[in-house]
Design an enzyme around this catalytic site. Structure first.
Site: not given
Length: 520
Positions: A354, A379-381
């Site tokens: 992620d 960070s894909r979050v």
């Protein structure tokens, strides 16, 4: 012995072999060849892939079934093959390898299949609070999960503010050798001590599993010593498959670590597992596959190399409240060669995770620690894994740093720069200095908030660039000694109120007048 007698003996042996009870061949077999840690076995007609078998030899060595062929099966030997010989019987043990899990493993060092190697008390199935789990389990389905929304603080300012990691996330740490990848991972483990001490209920604690794959035992000993000295072994298990261990042990080690972490996840607790590193894991699997005569693919890796990493990393998850709300966070490490992130294994793992924290050799050589390339790292979050207080002070930093990095390369060629460009460069240099920290040095969330607050509110522009960290350290020391209530309120509310902001401005301005870099 004449030829007739010899022929009769051979015929009798063949007849007795053919007449062997078929039921016996279902769960038993015979070694027909053994070499290079691989055994070819006849029989075991009902065996499945990943099943565990035991060789009838003095050492009772075990093996893992990886190939099912027309007339034989291919078994990788877990341990030494020196005592196994042709003709030895092989019997089925279990569908999958099993390991011990539970809190008794905290503070222990175990091998690639979960057996203690630290010389302390043995762990058996009868040990109190021990659970036995298969190392192969399906990843939680979508319905059982919840979107990532809780921060998993690493204690590293640059990561927690710009590339946040959440509980249940898979964040890749990638870079060339000797760029500080392991230091980042160790810092994340050490930082959990501060978090665990402040946890108001036991289920807020984070338990750590550190998996060492293909490393020297001297490096592992240093790691364990460091964790012990810092009091981190109280909540940590170290899984070791060293460079001297056979390839099957290195292959199984990350699955063992993941299974130990899943015990906490499935019981409503939080765990962090670090795989150091999956490049060596892939090499171990390639070695086994080539010896099993599987066809080589790109860079000689087998075709299912993507699958072995995806089925490992997909098990990291944040569970829904109905499933206990536990989490398993994964920090895999990948080593690149000459910064080539487009190689086979790096691109594979990047596509599974992620986001990635990219550590750059050039930055490392400039003395920037941690040597994180903010442009490539992501960070894909993102802010979903940040408390409001961190969001309030980190919003513009990434843009400022990106503009600074881009402008820095142009400014080296320009002789005359306008005022706005000079200001941008000065701000970028100070922010870069602000985000530096020593190996294994960690900060709490509220300390990070104050450090970033000092940076974004322009106070660093009044300080010489060489004194940036000294000034931030001075403010931290003063605030701990004289205004602990500010830290406590930021921790409790997870946000900066107008009142706290005013207090911070007043406190920093007062200390700015008193600051003496020589004394500090």
């Amino acid at each position: 012995m004449n030829p007739t007698e010899l022929a009769n003996i051979i015929k009798n042996e063949i007849n007795s072999f053919i007449m062997t009870d078929k039921a016996t061949l279902e769960n038993e077999g015979v070694v027909i060849k053994v070499a290079d840690g691989i055994a070819r076995v006849y029989g075991l007609n009902s065996i499945k892939i990943n099943a565990v078998v035991e060789f009838d030899c003095p050492s009772k060595t075990r093996g893992l079934v990886l190939n099912l062929e027309k007339n034989s099966i291919g078994v990788v030997i877990i341990g030494s093959d020196s005592s196994i010989k042709e003709g030895d019987k092989v019997r089925y043990i279990a569908d999958n390898p099993e390991v011990y899990c539970g809190k008794p493993l905290l503070g222990r060092v175990v091998d690639g299949i979960g057996r203690p190697i630290d010389g302390l008390d043995p762990i058996t199935a009868n040990t109190k609070n021990i659970v036995i789990r298969s190392i192969e389990s399906p990843a939680p389905d979508i319905i059982s999960r919840r979107s990532i929304h809780e921060p998993m603080y690493t204690g590293i300012k640059a990561i927690d503010s710009l590339i946040p990691v959440g509980k249940g996330q898979r964040e890749l740490i990638i870079g060339d050798r000797q760029t500080g990848k392991t230091s980042v991972a160790i810092s994340a483990v050490l930082n959990q001590k501060k978090i665990n001490e402040k946890a108001k209920i036991p289920y807020e604690k984070i338990y750590c599993i550190y998996v060492c794959i293909g490393q020297k035992m001297s490096s592992v000993a240093k790691l364990v010593k460091k964790l012990t000295e810092e009091g981190a072994m109280e909540y940590t298990t170290v899984v070791v498959a060293s460079a001297s261990d056979p390839a099957p042990m290195q292959f199984l080690a990350p699955y063992t670590g993941c299974t130990i972490g899943e015990y906490f996840r499935d019981n409503g607790m939080h765990s962090l597992v670090i795989y150091d590193d999956l490049s060596k894991h892939a090499v171990a699997y390639r070695q086994m596959s080539l010896l099993l005569r599987r066809p080589p693919g790109r860079e000689a890796y087998p075709g299912d190399i993507f699958f072995i990493h995806s089925r490992l990393l997909e098990r990291a998850a944040k569970m829904s409240d109905d499933k206990g709300g536990g989490s398993l966070t994964a920090l895999p490490i990948i080593e690149t060669s000459a910064g080539d992130v487009s190689a086979y294994i790096p691109t594979n793992v990047i596509s599974i995770t992620d986001g990635q924290i990219f550590l750059e050799t050039e930055l490392f050589n400039k003395g920037i620690r941690p040597a994180i390339n903010i442009g490539i790292s992501v960070s894909r979050v993102s802010s979903a894994a940040q408390d409001k207080a961190i969001k309030q002070v980190s919003g513009g930093i990434k843009l400022d740093l990106a503009q600074y990095r881009e402008m820095e390369s142009f400014s080296q060629m320009a002789s005359d720069l306008d005022i706005s460009t000079q200001n941008l460069l000065q701000r970028g240099r100070r922010l870069t200095e602000l985000l530096k920290q020593d190996d294994n040095e960690t900060f709490t969330m509220e300390e990070e908030v104050i450090a970033l607050f000092i940076g974004i509110k322009g106070y660093l522009e009044k300080i010489d660039i060489d004194n940036v960290l000294s000034f931030v350290g001075y403010i931290m020391k003063e605030i701990r000694e004289h205004s602990q209530d500010i830290l406590d309120e930021i921790y409790d509310k997870k946000a900066i109120s107008k009142e706290i902001e005013d207090k911070l401005h007043q406190f920093i301005e007062n200390r700015l007048e008193l600051y003496n870099p020589v004394v500090a």
